[in-house]
Motif scaffolding. Structure first.
Motif, short mmCIF file in Angstrom:
data_model
loop_
_atom_site.label_atom_id
_atom_site.label_comp_id
_atom_site.label_asym_id
_atom_site.label_seq_id
_atom_site.Cartn_x
_atom_site.Cartn_y
_atom_site.Cartn_z
N LYS B 32 0.82 -1.20 0.00
CA LYS B 32 0.00 0.00 0.00
C LYS B 32 0.86 1.27 0.00
CE LYS B 32 -3.72 2.10 2.64
NZ LYS B 32 -4.77 1.88 3.63
N TYR B 35 2.38 1.66 -3.41
CA TYR B 35 1.40 2.14 -4.40
C TYR B 35 1.20 3.65 -4.25
CZ TYR B 35 -2.79 2.52 -7.27
OH TYR B 35 -3.69 2.87 -8.26
N ASN B 36 1.04 4.08 -2.99
CA ASN B 36 0.78 5.49 -2.75
C ASN B 36 1.95 6.37 -3.19
OD1 ASN B 36 -1.77 5.15 -1.76
ND2 ASN B 36 -1.12 4.94 0.36
N ILE B 38 4.14 5.62 -5.54
CA ILE B 38 4.16 5.59 -7.00
C ILE B 38 3.11 6.55 -7.56
CG2 ILE B 38 3.66 4.13 -9.02
CD1 ILE B 38 4.90 1.79 -7.32
N LEU B 39 1.94 6.55 -6.94
CA LEU B 39 0.87 7.45 -7.38
C LEU B 39 1.31 8.91 -7.22
CD1 LEU B 39 -2.08 7.88 -8.31
CD2 LEU B 39 -2.78 7.73 -5.92
N ASP B 42 3.87 9.80 -9.82
CA ASP B 42 3.26 9.87 -11.15
C ASP B 42 2.50 11.20 -11.31
OD1 ASP B 42 0.79 9.29 -13.07
OD2 ASP B 42 2.36 7.90 -13.60
N GLU B 43 1.81 11.61 -10.26
CA GLU B 43 1.04 12.86 -10.32
C GLU B 43 1.95 14.07 -10.55
OE1 GLU B 43 -2.13 13.10 -10.48
OE2 GLU B 43 -2.79 11.15 -9.77
N LEU B 113 -3.96 13.99 -3.98
CA LEU B 113 -3.53 12.59 -3.87
C LEU B 113 -2.07 12.51 -3.44
CD1 LEU B 113 -5.22 11.01 -7.01
CD2 LEU B 113 -5.79 10.54 -4.63
N ASN B 116 -1.51 13.34 0.34
CA ASN B 116 -2.06 12.30 1.21
C ASN B 116 -1.35 10.96 1.08
OD1 ASN B 116 -4.57 13.32 2.72
ND2 ASN B 116 -4.71 14.22 0.68
#
Lengths: 104, 141
Positions: B32, B35-36, B38-39, B42-43, B113, B116
């Motif tokens: 988790k 993933y966060n 990486i997100l 990416d943003e 995103l 957070n």
């Protein structure tokens, strides 16, 4: 390609999203939505069981779909992975879409 | 710090995510947390490429720097786009997220995103380069 689209536009528009949707692949996703919008579907069903990543660019396509296809459009998101559900929740989108295990 | 340079184009995003994924695994982050992170990356990488380079007609790199030490994984994105502090933008508030989709402004979700998703997110301008800094605790200290 990191994701594929299988489109079948009637009154129900169905798209299968697999792999990762970032800003690059979101542009293709959006083109597909634009094509489908011409048919004015009542429902947009997204099969996302094998979607492993979605960024805000992908979420913006959902907003775009709603704005393009009309507020009456029902969006179904079928079998999202946990990380995808979390991203929908963090951005408040879970209130505007139907997250389901199965589309009947 | 290790540095890997990518061209500032959208097709670099996949490779950038891959690097961050590998570093996350090496640092032992949970699925988790990885993933966060990486997100988040990416943003911000998307913002650099789309708003910093594409829309301003500039070209340049996105450098990915990584360091795993002192119980934290640090990832830094450096670029030569015009100075831009993502934290200076107005963040979406509760009202924004409660709006029906058809009334929503199209932007603002990415930075929300990002903030957070990591333990710490900072921006600085150093030697006229934008530096976006992401820090995640690895829990081994």
């Amino acid at each position: 390609m990191s994701f594929t689209i299988l489109a079948e536009a009637k009154k129900i528009a169905k798209i299968t999203l697999t792999g990762e949707i970032d800003s690059l692949s979101a542009r293709e996703f959006q083109k597909e939505i634009e094509k489908m919008a011409a048919e004015s579907p009542d429902e947009l069903v997204l099969f996302v069981e094998n979607l492993t990543f979605i960024s805000s660019a992908g979420l913006r396509v959902l907003i775009f779909a709603k704005q393009k296809m009309g507020s009456g459009l029902a969006i179904y998101i079928v079998k999202p992975q946990e990380s995808v559900i979390e991203t929908l929740e963090k951005t408040g989108l879970q209130h505007s879409v139907n997250i389901v295990d199965q589309y009947l | 710090m290790e540095r890997i340079t990518f061209p500032g184009t959208l097709d670099s995003l996949e490779g950038i995510r891959q690097i961050v994924k590998e570093e996350s695994q090496r640092a032992g982050l949970s699925k988790k947390a990885a993933y966060n992170l990486i997100l988040a990356i990416d943003e911000i990488a998307t913002n650099i490429i789309v708003h910093g380079y594409e829309e301003t007609g500039n070209e340049g790199p996105v450098d990915v720097l990584t360091e795993n030490s002192d119980g934290k994984l640090t990832v830094i994105l450096e670029d030569d786009a015009p100075p831009f502090d993502p934290l200076k933008r107005e963040l979406p508030n509760e009202e924004f997220f409660n709006k029906p989709l058809e009334e929503r402004p199209i932007g603002g979700m990415g930075i929300h995103l990002t903030i957070n998703a990591v333990d710490e997110f900072k921006y600085e301008l150093a030697d006229n380069r934008n530096r976006n800094i992401f820090i995640v605790k690895t829990g081994d200290n």
